[in-house]
Design a protein around this motif. Structure first.
Motif, PDB file in Angstrom:
ATOM      1  N   MET A   8      27.602 -10.157   1.292  1.00  0.00           N
ATOM      2  CA  MET A   8      27.058  -8.906   1.829  1.00  0.00           C
ATOM      3  C   MET A   8      26.033  -9.202   2.905  1.00  0.00           C
ATOM      4  O   MET A   8      25.054  -9.900   2.650  1.00  0.00           O
ATOM      5  N   ARG A   9      26.282  -8.680   4.095  1.00  0.00           N
ATOM      6  CA  ARG A   9      25.392  -8.927   5.230  1.00  0.00           C
ATOM      7  C   ARG A   9      24.776  -7.625   5.718  1.00  0.00           C
ATOM      8  O   ARG A   9      25.477  -6.638   5.901  1.00  0.00           O
ATOM      9  N   LEU A  10      23.478  -7.672   5.938  1.00  0.00           N
ATOM     10  CA  LEU A  10      22.758  -6.550   6.502  1.00  0.00           C
ATOM     11  C   LEU A  10      21.453  -7.042   7.099  1.00  0.00           C
ATOM     12  O   LEU A  10      21.063  -8.183   6.905  1.00  0.00           O
ATOM     13  N   ASP A  11      20.799  -6.174   7.840  1.00  0.00           N
ATOM     14  CA  ASP A  11      19.535  -6.537   8.478  1.00  0.00           C
ATOM     15  C   ASP A  11      18.430  -6.464   7.430  1.00  0.00           C
ATOM     16  O   ASP A  11      17.996  -5.384   7.047  1.00  0.00           O
ATOM     17  N   GLU A  73      21.396  -9.716  11.513  1.00  0.00           N
ATOM     18  CA  GLU A  73      22.244  -9.627  10.339  1.00  0.00           C
ATOM     19  C   GLU A  73      22.020 -10.854   9.470  1.00  0.00           C
ATOM     20  O   GLU A  73      22.106 -11.978   9.938  1.00  0.00           O
ATOM     21  N   SER A  74      21.716 -10.639   8.214  1.00  0.00           N
ATOM     22  CA  SER A  74      21.423 -11.740   7.299  1.00  0.00           C
ATOM     23  C   SER A  74      22.286 -11.621   6.052  1.00  0.00           C
ATOM     24  O   SER A  74      22.699 -10.528   5.665  1.00  0.00           O
ATOM     25  N   LEU A  75      22.511 -12.738   5.415  1.00  0.00           N
ATOM     26  CA  LEU A  75      23.213 -12.745   4.145  1.00  0.00           C
ATOM     27  C   LEU A  75      22.234 -12.261   3.087  1.00  0.00           C
ATOM     28  O   LEU A  75      21.234 -12.920   2.811  1.00  0.00           O
ATOM     29  N   ALA A  76      22.499 -11.081   2.537  1.00  0.00           N
ATOM     30  CA  ALA A  76      21.577 -10.464   1.588  1.00  0.00           C
ATOM     31  C   ALA A  76      21.912 -10.801   0.144  1.00  0.00           C
ATOM     32  O   ALA A  76      21.043 -10.776  -0.720  1.00  0.00           O
ATOM     33  N   LYS A  94      35.835  -3.124  -0.095  1.00  0.00           N
ATOM     34  CA  LYS A  94      35.694  -2.022   0.865  1.00  0.00           C
ATOM     35  C   LYS A  94      34.917  -0.840   0.286  1.00  0.00           C
ATOM     36  O   LYS A  94      34.453   0.012   1.037  1.00  0.00           O
ATOM     37  N   ASP A  95      34.745  -0.810  -1.016  1.00  0.00           N
ATOM     38  CA  ASP A  95      33.959   0.259  -1.650  1.00  0.00           C
ATOM     39  C   ASP A  95      32.493  -0.125  -1.826  1.00  0.00           C
ATOM     40  O   ASP A  95      31.718   0.651  -2.396  1.00  0.00           O
ATOM     41  N   CYS A  96      32.090  -1.291  -1.341  1.00  0.00           N
ATOM     42  CA  CYS A  96      30.697  -1.732  -1.467  1.00  0.00           C
ATOM     43  C   CYS A  96      29.797  -0.754  -0.713  1.00  0.00           C
ATOM     44  O   CYS A  96      30.001  -0.503   0.482  1.00  0.00           O
ATOM     45  N   PRO A  97      28.810  -0.183  -1.378  1.00  0.00           N
ATOM     46  CA  PRO A  97      27.940   0.800  -0.723  1.00  0.00           C
ATOM     47  C   PRO A  97      27.115   0.236   0.425  1.00  0.00           C
ATOM     48  O   PRO A  97      26.620   1.001   1.256  1.00  0.00           O
ATOM     49  N   ILE A  98      26.997  -1.055   0.528  1.00  0.00           N
ATOM     50  CA  ILE A  98      26.282  -1.650   1.657  1.00  0.00           C
ATOM     51  C   ILE A  98      26.956  -1.263   2.972  1.00  0.00           C
ATOM     52  O   ILE A  98      26.316  -1.153   4.007  1.00  0.00           O
ATOM     53  N   LEU A  99      28.252  -1.000   2.931  1.00  0.00           N
ATOM     54  CA  LEU A  99      28.991  -0.644   4.134  1.00  0.00           C
ATOM     55  C   LEU A  99      28.594   0.724   4.691  1.00  0.00           C
ATOM     56  O   LEU A  99      28.982   1.067   5.808  1.00  0.00           O
ATOM     57  N   GLY A 101      25.660   1.464   5.582  1.00  0.00           N
ATOM     58  CA  GLY A 101      24.623   1.220   6.569  1.00  0.00           C
ATOM     59  C   GLY A 101      25.215   0.745   7.885  1.00  0.00           C
ATOM     60  O   GLY A 101      26.101  -0.116   7.901  1.00  0.00           O
ATOM     61  N   GLU A 102      24.733   1.291   8.978  1.00  0.00           N
ATOM     62  CA  GLU A 102      25.245   0.917  10.291  1.00  0.00           C
ATOM     63  C   GLU A 102      25.000  -0.566  10.560  1.00  0.00           C
ATOM     64  O   GLU A 102      23.909  -1.083  10.332  1.00  0.00           O
ATOM     65  N   GLY A 103      26.033  -1.246  11.010  1.00  0.00           N
ATOM     66  CA  GLY A 103      25.930  -2.666  11.326  1.00  0.00           C
ATOM     67  C   GLY A 103      26.089  -3.592  10.129  1.00  0.00           C
ATOM     68  O   GLY A 103      26.168  -4.802  10.290  1.00  0.00           O
ATOM     69  N   ASN A 104      26.124  -3.039   8.928  1.00  0.00           N
ATOM     70  CA  ASN A 104      26.288  -3.864   7.734  1.00  0.00           C
ATOM     71  C   ASN A 104      27.742  -4.300   7.596  1.00  0.00           C
ATOM     72  O   ASN A 104      28.652  -3.643   8.105  1.00  0.00           O
ATOM     73  N   SER A 105      27.961  -5.393   6.885  1.00  0.00           N
ATOM     74  CA  SER A 105      29.328  -5.863   6.678  1.00  0.00           C
ATOM     75  C   SER A 105      29.436  -6.622   5.369  1.00  0.00           C
ATOM     76  O   SER A 105      28.439  -7.060   4.806  1.00  0.00           O
ATOM     77  N   VAL A 106      30.649  -6.727   4.890  1.00  0.00           N
ATOM     78  CA  VAL A 106      30.948  -7.596   3.751  1.00  0.00           C
ATOM     79  C   VAL A 106      32.091  -8.510   4.172  1.00  0.00           C
ATOM     80  O   VAL A 106      32.916  -8.160   5.020  1.00  0.00           O
ATOM     81  N   GLU A 107      32.108  -9.680   3.612  1.00  0.00           N
ATOM     82  CA  GLU A 107      33.157 -10.660   3.892  1.00  0.00           C
ATOM     83  C   GLU A 107      33.762 -11.084   2.572  1.00  0.00           C
ATOM     84  O   GLU A 107      33.041 -11.306   1.594  1.00  0.00           O
ATOM     85  N   VAL A 108      35.066 -11.174   2.539  1.00  0.00           N
ATOM     86  CA  VAL A 108      35.785 -11.585   1.334  1.00  0.00           C
ATOM     87  C   VAL A 108      36.370 -12.966   1.582  1.00  0.00           C
ATOM     88  O   VAL A 108      37.062 -13.193   2.572  1.00  0.00           O
TER      89      VAL A 108
END
Length: 119
Positions: A8-11, A73-76, A94-99, A101-108
């Motif tokens: 999970m990546r976000l600022d 963007e940081s690995l949270a 794809k259901d991760c609520p972190i998504l 947030g604008e600019g947030n991402s998840v990687e599988v």
């Protein structure tokens, strides 16, 4: 079933990007509900949040403060899940609520495990 890592990546560094305490409570509740759904399906293995500070060690042994000075963007955090395949893991991620947030991402990423315990 195979193991997958959801990164999970976000600022987490820019002060203006941080949620208010009230927003943080809402986000944490949404996150817990998402994780609880994975647990209920018996697909959750583990996971944790990560601190904002870190060190980056480059191949020439140069050590710098991290995690990533050049990007906001940081690995949270991450979780490890069990899934049938990449599609199944991606559908969970794809259901991760972190998504929300604008600019947030998840990687599988599928965990392939090169280190085996000796018998």
């Amino acid at each position: 079933m195979e193991d997958y890592l959801i990164l999970m990546r976000l600022d987490i560094l820019t002060k203006e990007a941080q949620p208010s305490p009230e927003q943080l409570q809402i986000y944490m509740k949404q996150y817990q509900e998402w994780v609880n759904g994975i647990v209920a399906k018996k697909q959750f293995k583990s996971g944790t949040a990560l601190s904002t500070e870190g060190k980056v060690i480059q191949s020439n042994h140069l050590i710098t403060d991290g995690p990533f000075v050049e990007t906001k963007e940081s690995l949270a955090g991450f979780i490890i899940i069990e899934a049938r395949n990449f599609e199944d893991a991606t559908n969970i991620a794809k259901d991760c609520p972190i998504l929300m947030g604008e600019g947030n991402s998840v990687e599988v990423r599928r965990i392939i495990g090169i280190h085996k315990e000796e018998e």
